[in-house]
Structure formats: C-alpha cells, structure tokens
Write a protein that holds these residues in place. Structure first.
Motif, PDB file in Angstrom:
ATOM      1  N   ASP A 163     118.392  79.462 -39.769  1.00 54.59           N
ATOM      2  CA  ASP A 163     119.504  80.140 -39.101  1.00 54.59           C
ATOM      3  C   ASP A 163     119.705  81.551 -39.655  1.00 54.59           C
ATOM      4  O   ASP A 163     120.135  82.455 -38.939  1.00 54.59           O
ATOM      5  CB  ASP A 163     120.798  79.338 -39.275  1.00 54.59           C
ATOM      6  CG  ASP A 163     120.841  78.114 -38.371  1.00 54.59           C
ATOM      7  OD1 ASP A 163     120.005  78.034 -37.442  1.00 54.59           O
ATOM      8  OD2 ASP A 163     121.689  77.237 -38.599  1.00 54.59           O
TER       9      ASP A 163
ATOM     10  N   CYS B  51     113.177  76.440 -34.871  1.00 55.62           N
ATOM     11  CA  CYS B  51     114.379  76.980 -35.501  1.00 55.62           C
ATOM     12  C   CYS B  51     115.416  75.891 -35.723  1.00 55.62           C
ATOM     13  O   CYS B  51     115.421  74.872 -35.039  1.00 55.62           O
ATOM     14  CB  CYS B  51     114.963  78.104 -34.657  1.00 55.62           C
ATOM     15  SG  CYS B  51     115.146  77.707 -32.903  1.00 55.62           S
ATOM     16  N   GLU B  52     116.311  76.137 -36.689  1.00 51.96           N
ATOM     17  CA  GLU B  52     117.366  75.169 -36.991  1.00 51.96           C
ATOM     18  C   GLU B  52     118.294  74.964 -35.801  1.00 51.96           C
ATOM     19  O   GLU B  52     118.545  73.846 -35.378  1.00 51.96           O
ATOM     20  CB  GLU B  52     118.192  75.664 -38.188  1.00 51.96           C
ATOM     21  CG  GLU B  52     117.560  75.423 -39.530  1.00 51.96           C
ATOM     22  CD  GLU B  52     118.536  75.744 -40.639  1.00 51.96           C
ATOM     23  OE1 GLU B  52     119.286  74.841 -41.046  1.00 51.96           O
ATOM     24  OE2 GLU B  52     118.544  76.904 -41.082  1.00 51.96           O
ATOM     25  N   ASP B  53     118.815  76.027 -35.294  1.00 50.65           N
ATOM     26  CA  ASP B  53     119.760  75.970 -34.182  1.00 50.65           C
ATOM     27  C   ASP B  53     119.286  76.958 -33.120  1.00 50.65           C
ATOM     28  O   ASP B  53     119.308  78.172 -33.340  1.00 50.65           O
ATOM     29  CB  ASP B  53     121.167  76.330 -34.665  1.00 50.65           C
ATOM     30  CG  ASP B  53     122.238  76.081 -33.610  1.00 50.65           C
ATOM     31  OD1 ASP B  53     121.940  76.261 -32.410  1.00 50.65           O
ATOM     32  OD2 ASP B  53     123.369  75.721 -33.979  1.00 50.65           O
ATOM     33  N   THR B  54     118.856  76.454 -31.977  1.00 50.74           N
ATOM     34  CA  THR B  54     118.314  77.336 -30.929  1.00 50.74           C
ATOM     35  C   THR B  54     119.347  78.349 -30.456  1.00 50.74           C
ATOM     36  O   THR B  54     118.991  79.460 -30.059  1.00 50.74           O
ATOM     37  CB  THR B  54     117.805  76.513 -29.740  1.00 50.74           C
ATOM     38  OG1 THR B  54     118.874  75.682 -29.251  1.00 50.74           O
ATOM     39  CG2 THR B  54     116.627  75.632 -30.150  1.00 50.74           C
TER      40      THR B  54
ATOM     41  N   HIS C 285     115.254  70.830 -37.560  1.00 49.68           N
ATOM     42  CA  HIS C 285     116.298  70.785 -38.575  1.00 49.68           C
ATOM     43  C   HIS C 285     116.234  69.445 -39.294  1.00 49.68           C
ATOM     44  O   HIS C 285     115.407  68.581 -38.960  1.00 49.68           O
ATOM     45  CB  HIS C 285     117.679  71.024 -37.957  1.00 49.68           C
ATOM     46  CG  HIS C 285     117.941  70.207 -36.721  1.00 49.68           C
ATOM     47  ND1 HIS C 285     118.218  68.861 -36.764  1.00 49.68           N
ATOM     48  CD2 HIS C 285     117.949  70.548 -35.408  1.00 49.68           C
ATOM     49  CE1 HIS C 285     118.400  68.407 -35.543  1.00 49.68           C
ATOM     50  NE2 HIS C 285     118.237  69.420 -34.690  1.00 49.68           N
TER      51      HIS C 285
ATOM     52  N   PRO D 232     113.975  73.058 -31.484  1.00 53.91           N
ATOM     53  CA  PRO D 232     114.762  72.780 -32.690  1.00 53.91           C
ATOM     54  C   PRO D 232     113.937  72.103 -33.780  1.00 53.91           C
ATOM     55  O   PRO D 232     113.113  71.227 -33.497  1.00 53.91           O
ATOM     56  CB  PRO D 232     115.872  71.854 -32.178  1.00 53.91           C
ATOM     57  CG  PRO D 232     115.305  71.212 -30.959  1.00 53.91           C
ATOM     58  CD  PRO D 232     114.391  72.223 -30.335  1.00 53.91           C
TER      59      PRO D 232
END
Length: 317
Positions: A116, A67-70, A90, A88
């Motif tokens: 996100d 994921c982009e931002d945990t 990204h 992460p």
C-alpha cells in the motif's frame, strides 16, 4: 568478443513486448515491457510525487500488478494514467493468490509486487512469494524507492550509523513491555512502527523502560500534515495526552548512552516494574539480569525495593 550485457527490459521488437504508456503532467511516455520476472516496486508512503521514473516505467510495462489493496494502488495508477491489470495480494489471500502469480511467472509474464505504501516486504506481505519465485528460478528484481524506515531515520536527528528495525510491537501491554526490555539492550538506534490508537500507550511503556533516551515521533511522513517531534522519551510520554493520534507513526529511539556497558538505572527500573506487574520477584530478577547486564545481587536488591513501593512499603523479603 565481449558478451553483450542483458537488460531487464524487453525490446520493442520482441513478441508481446509492445510499448505501454504512462503520463506525467500530461506528457505521455512509453514504457517497454520488462523481461519476465517478479519486480518489487517501492511506491510513495504519502506524497504521490515521490514515485521514481523507473517505478512508473515498470508498473506501466508489466503484465500484472499484485497489490495489497487494489483501491489504494488504483489511485497511483490513475494519477499516472497507467492502464494496469491489478490483482489483490495480501495476508488474507496470499495462500490462494501466490500459486496463481507463480503460474503467471512460469508462463513468462512480468509481475510487479507493491504494498500500500513504501517498499514491499518491509512489515508487508511478500516474503513467501519472493522465496518461492526464487526457488522456481524466476528473476526477482528490486525497484527501490520510498521507505518510511529510512525517511524517519533521516529526519530524526539521531545516530544512523547503526539501526535496528523492529516493525510493529506487540499490541498487548505485557508482551510489548517484555519486547521493549529486550530491545533496550541493543546498541543501536531503534525504529518502530505504531498505530495511532496505541502510540500513547507505547510511549508510556518506552518512558518506563528507556526514559532517558532521545527519540523522535514521526507522524504522517511526506503527507500534508507531516509532523516530527523530537525530545527525550520521558518528555514525549508526558505530553502524549495532547498528541494528535490520527495517521501513521514511526518512532525512532536513540541508542544507549555512549560507552554504557550495562543498562542505565532508570531503564532497569522500567524493566523491573513491568516484570513485577506479572511475575514473581524471582522471575522478574532473572529476566532483568538477562537483559540489563547488571549483577544479580544489585538487580535483586532493586527489585525488592520496587516491590515494597508497589505494595505501599509492606513487601516481604
């Protein structure tokens, strides 16, 4: 004998495929471990209730969620009691993280990729991971769902039979106006992402270049303070000083007038004004002829008029 169809989900009896769980309104549900592969899972763009059942099953069942931002993804997994392993992925760490994810896939893992908000890869990282996963022979499976592009199109009250998704425009005004002049020639509804700190400037540029078209400002889609404003671009730009700029924006711009074969006069003026601020009359005319479809003689004459206006009527031929 007919071949048995395969499933993207592993069975409970397979090695390492013990059921995992997630919860909806306190009810605990089982999620089988998906078959090995990369799962592109669309997640809510605002309202967490917009998640699909299939997405929940996939996120709960996979071995790893990239994921982009945990922190943002954790809000989703926490809401649905998904005890997932997050890592992460990204734009700043993709080069280092991608080989590790590919290695997991090579070992037979199931990995979910989320952004996100919305559908992965749409103005978000993931393209190179998908390309390399495909090249390595791994399964890549889409788990469709929320998309701010389609959500904005559906509520904008503008034609949807043909649309062009631009994503984010350049942040610098000169480059932005140049790109808008190019987009003005496209015979389709346009969808643009914009940040709150630039949306007013972008509306002003749109008014110069496509001022006669209908448009919609979609702010904070599916969230508590969702706001949709529909009007001609010129009106939206005129009222932009009073626009609430907090939040995320999707701008939807209607297509050129039906039957129009060339750029409208007000749009041509916008292209020329933008070009004349940085280029010579000759270069501005060359660019405007290319994007407008109008005769060079006509464009040149109009460029001279606008150049004189900008110099207080003292321009030279």
């Amino acid at each position: 004998m007919r071949a048995k169809a395969s499933s993207i989900y592993g069975s409970e009896g397979e090695t390492g495929s013990a059921l995992r769980t997630f919860s909806i309104h306190g009810q605990v549900l089982n999620a089988p471990r998906p078959a090995p592969g990369l799962y592109l899972v669309a997640t809510p763009i605002g309202n967490l209730s917009d998640i699909t059942l299939r997405a929940l099953e996939t996120l709960a069942g996979v071995d790893l969620i990239a994921c982009e931002d945990t922190r943002i993804t954790h809000r989703l997994t926490e809401r649905y009691a998904i005890p997932a392993q997050l890592t992460p992925y990204h734009e700043h760490n993709a080069a280092a993280a991608r080989p590790k994810i590919l290695e997991k896939l090579a070992q037979g893992a199931s990995v979910a990729l989320v952004s996100d908000a919305g559908t992965p890869l749409i103005s978000d990282p993931g393209f190179k991971l998908v390309r390399e996963a495909c090249a390595a022979g791994h399964s890549v499976i889409a788990v469709p769902g929320p998309s701010s592009v389609l959500t904005a199109l559906s509520v904008a009250a503008l034609p949807t039979d043909r649309f062009f998704f631009e994503g984010f425009l350049p942040s610098k005004q000169t480059a932005r106006r140049t790109r808008l002049a190019e987009l003005a020639r496209i015979d389709a509804t346009l969808v643009v992402f914009e940040s709150g700190n630039r949306v007013q400037d972008t509306l002003a540029d749109l008014a110069e270049i496509m001022g006669g078209r209908e448009a919609a400002i979609c702010r904070e889609l599916t969230k508590l303070h969702e706001e949709i404003t529909r009007a001609p671009i010129a009106e939206l730009a005129k009222d932009a000083d009073g626009l609430e700029t907090r939040g995320e924006f999707v701008l939807v711009i209607g297509p050129p007038a039906a039957g129009a074969k060339v750029m409208a006069e007000d749009e041509l003026d916008g292209v020329l004004r933008a070009s004349l601020k940085r280029d010579s009359v000759k270069d501005a005319v060359a660019h405007a002829v290319e994007v407008s479809g109008r005769p060079r003689r006509e464009v040149y004459a109009r460029a001279l008029e606008l150049a004189r206006e900008s110099r207080g009527g003292h321009g030279e031929d």
